[in-house]
Design a protein around this motif. Sequence first.
Motif, mmCIF file in Angstrom:
data_model
loop_
_atom_site.group_PDB
_atom_site.id
_atom_site.type_symbol
_atom_site.label_atom_id
_atom_site.label_comp_id
_atom_site.label_asym_id
_atom_site.label_seq_id
_atom_site.Cartn_x
_atom_site.Cartn_y
_atom_site.Cartn_z
ATOM 1 N N HIS A 188 81.312 27.473 67.006
ATOM 2 C CA HIS A 188 80.277 28.495 67.222
ATOM 3 C C HIS A 188 79.061 28.216 66.327
ATOM 4 O O HIS A 188 77.913 28.263 66.784
ATOM 5 C CB HIS A 188 80.852 29.881 66.916
ATOM 6 N N LYS A 189 79.333 27.891 65.078
ATOM 7 C CA LYS A 189 78.248 27.614 64.131
ATOM 8 C C LYS A 189 77.448 26.396 64.571
ATOM 9 O O LYS A 189 76.213 26.386 64.502
ATOM 10 C CB LYS A 189 78.829 27.409 62.725
ATOM 11 N N ARG A 190 78.127 25.360 65.035
ATOM 12 C CA ARG A 190 77.432 24.152 65.480
ATOM 13 C C ARG A 190 76.576 24.428 66.708
ATOM 14 O O ARG A 190 75.444 23.960 66.814
ATOM 15 C CB ARG A 190 78.448 23.045 65.793
ATOM 16 N N MET A 191 77.111 25.195 67.648
ATOM 17 C CA MET A 191 76.334 25.527 68.848
ATOM 18 C C MET A 191 75.094 26.336 68.498
ATOM 19 O O MET A 191 73.998 26.058 68.987
ATOM 20 C CB MET A 191 77.200 26.315 69.832
ATOM 21 N N MET A 192 75.279 27.334 67.648
ATOM 22 C CA MET A 192 74.167 28.213 67.323
ATOM 23 C C MET A 192 73.092 27.483 66.504
ATOM 24 O O MET A 192 71.922 27.823 66.559
ATOM 25 C CB MET A 192 74.669 29.433 66.549
ATOM 26 N N SER A 193 73.511 26.443 65.761
ATOM 27 C CA SER A 193 72.564 25.731 64.905
ATOM 28 C C SER A 193 71.548 24.927 65.706
ATOM 29 O O SER A 193 70.497 24.550 65.188
ATOM 30 C CB SER A 193 73.312 24.789 63.952
ATOM 31 N N THR A 194 71.857 24.653 66.986
ATOM 32 C CA THR A 194 70.919 23.887 67.808
ATOM 33 C C THR A 194 69.773 24.757 68.305
ATOM 34 O O THR A 194 68.755 24.234 68.776
ATOM 35 C CB THR A 194 71.619 23.275 69.032
ATOM 36 N N GLY A 195 69.946 26.070 68.233
ATOM 37 C CA GLY A 195 68.880 26.976 68.651
ATOM 38 C C GLY A 195 68.665 27.043 70.145
ATOM 39 O O GLY A 195 67.691 27.622 70.613
ATOM 40 N N SER A 196 69.578 26.466 70.927
ATOM 41 C CA SER A 196 69.405 26.486 72.383
ATOM 42 C C SER A 196 69.751 27.864 72.934
ATOM 43 O O SER A 196 70.740 28.482 72.532
ATOM 44 C CB SER A 196 70.288 25.425 73.045
ATOM 45 N N GLU A 197 68.921 28.345 73.838
ATOM 46 C CA GLU A 197 69.138 29.650 74.427
ATOM 47 C C GLU A 197 70.016 29.517 75.668
ATOM 48 O O GLU A 197 69.921 28.558 76.426
ATOM 49 C CB GLU A 197 67.800 30.299 74.802
ATOM 50 N N ILE A 198 70.893 30.501 75.855
ATOM 51 C CA ILE A 198 71.778 30.512 77.009
ATOM 52 C C ILE A 198 71.062 31.245 78.129
ATOM 53 O O ILE A 198 70.770 32.431 78.032
ATOM 54 C CB ILE A 198 73.112 31.193 76.662
ATOM 55 N N ASP A 199 70.754 30.508 79.178
ATOM 56 C CA ASP A 199 69.921 31.037 80.248
ATOM 57 C C ASP A 199 70.757 31.865 81.220
ATOM 58 O O ASP A 199 71.158 31.402 82.281
ATOM 59 C CB ASP A 199 69.241 29.884 80.976
ATOM 60 N N CYS A 200 71.062 33.097 80.818
ATOM 61 C CA CYS A 200 71.779 34.025 81.680
ATOM 62 C C CYS A 200 71.505 35.432 81.171
ATOM 63 O O CYS A 200 71.000 35.600 80.047
ATOM 64 C CB CYS A 200 73.275 33.735 81.703
ATOM 65 N N PRO A 201 71.799 36.467 81.963
ATOM 66 C CA PRO A 201 71.503 37.828 81.521
ATOM 67 C C PRO A 201 72.150 38.146 80.172
ATOM 68 O O PRO A 201 73.363 37.993 80.000
ATOM 69 C CB PRO A 201 72.106 38.693 82.643
ATOM 70 N N SER A 202 71.330 38.563 79.201
ATOM 71 C CA SER A 202 71.825 38.756 77.834
ATOM 72 C C SER A 202 72.886 39.843 77.747
ATOM 73 O O SER A 202 73.745 39.807 76.863
ATOM 74 C CB SER A 202 70.653 39.099 76.902
ATOM 75 N N ASP A 203 72.846 40.811 78.667
ATOM 76 C CA ASP A 203 73.831 41.880 78.612
ATOM 77 C C ASP A 203 75.162 41.474 79.237
ATOM 78 O O ASP A 203 76.146 42.213 79.167
ATOM 79 C CB ASP A 203 73.300 43.145 79.307
ATOM 80 N N LEU A 204 75.204 40.282 79.846
ATOM 81 C CA LEU A 204 76.439 39.839 80.504
ATOM 82 C C LEU A 204 77.127 38.680 79.784
ATOM 83 O O LEU A 204 78.242 38.318 80.163
ATOM 84 C CB LEU A 204 76.138 39.429 81.954
ATOM 85 N N MET A 205 76.499 38.086 78.795
ATOM 86 C CA MET A 205 77.114 36.972 78.058
ATOM 87 C C MET A 205 77.140 37.292 76.576
ATOM 88 O O MET A 205 76.098 37.554 75.967
ATOM 89 C CB MET A 205 76.358 35.666 78.279
ATOM 90 N N ARG A 206 78.310 37.269 76.000
ATOM 91 C CA ARG A 206 78.471 37.528 74.578
ATOM 92 C C ARG A 206 79.220 36.365 73.956
ATOM 93 O O ARG A 206 80.314 36.010 74.393
ATOM 94 C CB ARG A 206 79.249 38.836 74.368
ATOM 95 N N MET A 207 78.609 35.764 72.932
ATOM 96 C CA MET A 207 79.222 34.652 72.234
ATOM 97 C C MET A 207 79.897 35.178 70.972
ATOM 98 O O MET A 207 79.252 35.821 70.145
ATOM 99 C CB MET A 207 78.166 33.614 71.849
ATOM 100 N N VAL A 208 81.194 34.919 70.836
ATOM 101 C CA VAL A 208 81.914 35.367 69.652
ATOM 102 C C VAL A 208 82.715 34.196 69.084
ATOM 103 O O VAL A 208 82.894 33.166 69.738
ATOM 104 C CB VAL A 208 82.866 36.548 69.958
ATOM 105 N N SER A 209 83.193 34.356 67.866
ATOM 106 C CA SER A 209 83.980 33.293 67.244
ATOM 107 C C SER A 209 85.201 33.876 66.553
ATOM 108 O O SER A 209 85.195 35.019 66.103
ATOM 109 C CB SER A 209 83.131 32.522 66.223
ATOM 110 N N ILE A 210 86.242 33.056 66.503
ATOM 111 C CA ILE A 210 87.461 33.421 65.773
ATOM 112 C C ILE A 210 87.931 32.215 64.977
ATOM 113 O O ILE A 210 87.533 31.070 65.260
ATOM 114 C CB ILE A 210 88.593 33.905 66.716
ATOM 115 N N SER A 211 88.763 32.452 64.007
ATOM 116 C CA SER A 211 89.279 31.366 63.162
ATOM 117 C C SER A 211 90.161 30.434 63.976
ATOM 118 O O SER A 211 90.900 30.861 64.875
ATOM 119 C CB SER A 211 90.088 31.955 62.002
ATOM 120 N N ASP A 212 90.079 29.123 63.661
ATOM 121 C CA ASP A 212 90.962 28.157 64.310
ATOM 122 C C ASP A 212 92.285 28.018 63.569
ATOM 123 O O ASP A 212 93.131 27.204 63.943
ATOM 124 C CB ASP A 212 90.285 26.795 64.434
ATOM 125 N N GLY A 213 92.468 28.808 62.519
ATOM 126 C CA GLY A 213 93.725 28.786 61.776
ATOM 127 C C GLY A 213 93.758 27.786 60.651
ATOM 128 O O GLY A 213 94.717 27.751 59.866
#
Length: 458
Positions: A43-68
């Motif tokens: 998640h951190k690597r994806m967000m660091s590129t600054g690329s925007e996800i081209d879809c309705p903002s209210d329909l796509m939520r990016m979340v992260s969880i621990s990989d253990g």
Amino acid sequence: MKNIHVLAIPYPAQGHVIPLMEAARCFTNNGLKVTFVNTEFIHKRMMSTGSEIDCPSDLMRMVSISDGMEPCDDKNDLGKLTKAMFQRMPTILEELINDINRNDEEKITCIIADFCMGWVMKVARKMGIRLAAFCPCSAAVLAVTMSLQKLMDDEVINSRGVPKDQMVQLSTSMPVMDPANFVWTCMGDPVTDQIFFDHMFLEGKEAAEAADKIICNSTMELEPGAFNLFPKMLPVGPLLATNRSTRQVGHFWNEDSTCLAWLDQQLVGSVIYVAFGSITIFDQAQFEELALALEDTKKPFLWVVRPGTSGSMDYVYPSGYVDRIGTRGKMISWAPQQEVLNHPSVACFMSHCGWNSTMEGVSNGVPFLCWPYFADQFFNKTYICDIWKTGLGLNKDDTGIVTRGEIKSKVERVLDNDFIKENASNLQEKVMDCVRPGNLSNKNLNSFIDWVKEGNDL
């Protein structure tokens, strides 16, 4: 109004994240709400590129969880990462879903999980949520996975996944395969091979069999044998073609779009595009051999050279190389690959043959020079060179090096081969036709989305 809410979770690698993200964009374009779950590291690597996800903002939520894994653990240790995920992530994912489901209007009605994340099946079953398996690689890889018991019964592999010395053909309409190139045998050491076999593939087989639906980022035109062998697998690809009007997302590096202006200055059908994905690593000697080969071709080339990929150091170009190449070659750290391959100046694609790159090259009608490195890439090369006949393979010498002479010779052969060019163009037309309204991949994707929506009322 109550949303129809799906949770999507890929295996934490770029080649898995990108196609599931493309699928998620298709879902949101059809009114589904998607919670896309990456590991914290990805998640951190994806967000660091600054690329925007081209879809309705209210329909796509990016979340992260621990990989253990612990913070000090090496995320590149795929064996340790996979083992940690399968042991610890089920509880973490269950907690996330319970938290989401506290809002009755937001309840998860379907989980779409990479088949390599077989542990998700247990979470879905425990929580009474419908499960769809997603195949980000070739359907043939999933067909091998679903045939594991038969492969053991036929003594092609033993109970631990170790291959015997024989070739195998799952059906008469599928290519002959070398079990020594099965994905779990290419991890680099026996311990990691075993972890992959046990967790990703044996559990992946169980998850695929238990899943309500299986969707694959491939087409019937490319892999009729695999899809006919397992009709439960539904081709919905190439997903990148479905979203062709939008920028691809899910990359872990910032794209250098200056290469597009450079391509504009080159002759049509003149450029060698060289890119080996997110994992391939060359030693310094092989890097220099490739560099000198590209120089020897006398052709313009665009070369993606990821920083810091020769261990802890960046690659070092041969003495005087950059000056000699001048503007004939352009080296960048990451490319907007879909746009590059769609550019009329590109003549061929020297590739590691990852499935995403394979689908991108095929969808743009570009001939291949195949240099597989890892996992399913060896089988993808078989498709390209032997079945579709849209490229040539690069062969190593007795010392394990692909020499500059071999590279130069194969570049010249593929650029002069009208048969390969025609095959690539014809295959592009067939593959792109699959996603047009009313055709198979498009119908399968729409049927899958309808199935998800219907499940909201169950």
